[in-house]
Design an enzyme around this catalytic site. Structure first.
Site, PDB file in Angstrom:
ATOM      1  N   ARG A  73     -52.639-123.013 107.086  1.00 25.49           N
ATOM      2  CA  ARG A  73     -53.503-123.412 105.971  1.00 25.49           C
ATOM      3  C   ARG A  73     -53.183-122.599 104.714  1.00 25.49           C
ATOM      4  NH1 ARG A  73     -58.925-122.156 104.086  1.00 25.49           N
ATOM      5  NH2 ARG A  73     -60.101-124.061 103.592  1.00 25.49           N
ATOM      6  N   HIS A  77     -52.029-123.995 101.038  1.00 22.82           N
ATOM      7  CA  HIS A  77     -52.826-123.685  99.859  1.00 22.82           C
ATOM      8  C   HIS A  77     -52.038-122.864  98.843  1.00 22.82           C
ATOM      9  CE1 HIS A  77     -57.129-124.549 101.464  1.00 22.82           C
ATOM     10  NE2 HIS A  77     -56.251-125.437 101.894  1.00 22.82           N
ATOM     11  N   ASN A 105     -60.319-122.712  99.068  1.00 21.10           N
ATOM     12  CA  ASN A 105     -59.995-121.395  99.609  1.00 21.10           C
ATOM     13  C   ASN A 105     -61.233-120.604 100.006  1.00 21.10           C
ATOM     14  OD1 ASN A 105     -57.195-121.586  99.327  1.00 21.10           O
ATOM     15  ND2 ASN A 105     -57.261-120.906  97.196  1.00 21.10           N
ATOM     16  N   HIS A 205     -53.805-130.770 110.822  1.00 17.39           N
ATOM     17  CA  HIS A 205     -55.185-130.771 111.305  1.00 17.39           C
ATOM     18  C   HIS A 205     -55.271-131.053 112.801  1.00 17.39           C
ATOM     19  CE1 HIS A 205     -57.423-131.339 107.201  1.00 17.39           C
ATOM     20  NE2 HIS A 205     -56.745-130.196 107.284  1.00 17.39           N
TER      21      HIS A 205
END
Length: 331
Positions: A73, A77, A105, A205
């Site tokens: 993740r 990001h 975040n 995911h």
């Protein structure tokens, strides 16, 4: 209540024997300088780079499978804001706010930051001042996927670290859990990624969890949701309160990096609204169907898309720096 993964699955050694290693090399799109990224960038300057990252990630994932999701993740990001330059890792100061705690975040990343810190400490002991935090994050994301049963790939290396964060970009550029398909396609297109990249990278995911606050509207208000799935998730996520309760993003195989995420979508059991938007009589339904029935196609396309993600505007050449501490710029 859904069970949050607490430890690495004992089936991982068997899974890893079956993992297809996808060796893919892509050209970089450098922001500063004419250099291109290369998997062999540290062959002479730090030949132990891969082993250091792998060892720390192996221990982290063995302790908690969610560690892999946290690091993956962070990489996404990071790359989606200013490109893959480790800006997401910077702590804020009174004069330079960070990307941490901004927008998407705000939750779910602390464990990932700590793991990157551990890798950086060991990397500095092995190869002082050589390996950037941006490259550490790219390698750790690859190993997170592979250690949980997913593909491997040759990670192009040679990124340098940003000198400042971009909190406004973190607030505007990262897709949210309530995004519709048009917003998702547009967000990826703005980064030079295709709708196929969107579907493939969303397969991340297949590991990790989401908070009740992120999926409450989905299980109480959406029409395109499996009634049984919605009923089950409502036990975890009440109509009010309990915002911090979590559920696996992939309810089928939450500890394994596989194509269970897409099988959930076909069954109307995507946890987030933005997940189910990928299979909602829209433009990418056929890709979701392909990945739901063909795990090899998903693995190959995910690896290729991860390389393209990692090539978003990296700093190279004389721009940026190699941070000695991933949380702050060098003094």
């Amino acid at each position: 209540m859904a069970v949050v993964p607490q430890a690495a699955t004992r089936r991982r050694p068997d899974l890893m024997l079956a993992v297809a290693v996808v060796m893919l090399v892509a050209h970089a799109l450098p922001r500063g300088g004419n250099a291109q990224l290369s998997p062999g960038y540290y062959s002479a300057s730090c030949p132990t780079v891969h082993g250091v990252v792998r060892q720390v990630m192996s221990q982290a994932v063995m302790n908690d499978t969610r560690a892999g999701a946290a690091v993956l993740r962070l990489f996404f990001h990071d790359c989606f804001v200013n490109g893959c330059d480790a800006s997401v890792l910077l702590d804020g100061t009174p004069t330079a706010p960070s990307e941490k705690g901004v927008g998407a975040n705000a939750v779910g990343s602390k464990n990932g930051f700590d793991i990157v810190d551990t890798i950086k400490t060991q990397m500095e002991a092995a190869c002082p001042g050589v390996v950037s935090c941006a490259d550490i994050l790219a390698l750790a994301a690859r190993d997170s996927v592979n250690l949980l049963g997913g593909p491997s790939w040759a990670v192009p290396l040679g990124r340098r670290d940003a000198l400042a964060a971009n909190p406004s970009g973190a607030a505007s550029d990262l897709p949210g859990p309530d995004s519709d398909i048009n917003a998702l396609v547009a967000a990826f297109a703005a980064k030079g990624l295709t709708s196929q990249d969107l579907v493939a990278l969303s397969g991340a995911h297949t590991i990790g969890v989401a908070s009740c606050a992120s999926f409450r509207t989905r299980v109480y208000c959406d029409a395109n949701v499996s009634p049984a799935f919605a009923s089950h998730q409502r036990q975890v996520c009440p109509a009010s309160g309990g915002d911090g309760s979590t559920a696996p993003l992939d309810s089928l195989t939450p500890d394994e990096f596989d194509n269970g995420y897409y099988r959930n979508l076909v069954a109307g059991a995507g946890l987030l609204h933005s997940d189910q938007e990928l299979f909602n009589n829209g433009p990418v339904d056929s890709t979701v169907r392909l990945y739901s029935s063909n795990p090899a196609a998903f693995s190959s396309d995910f690896a290729a898309s991860m390389i393209r993600l990692g090539n978003i505007s990296p700093l190279t050449g004389s721009t940026g720096e190699v941070r000695l501490n991933c949380r702050k710029v060098n003094s």
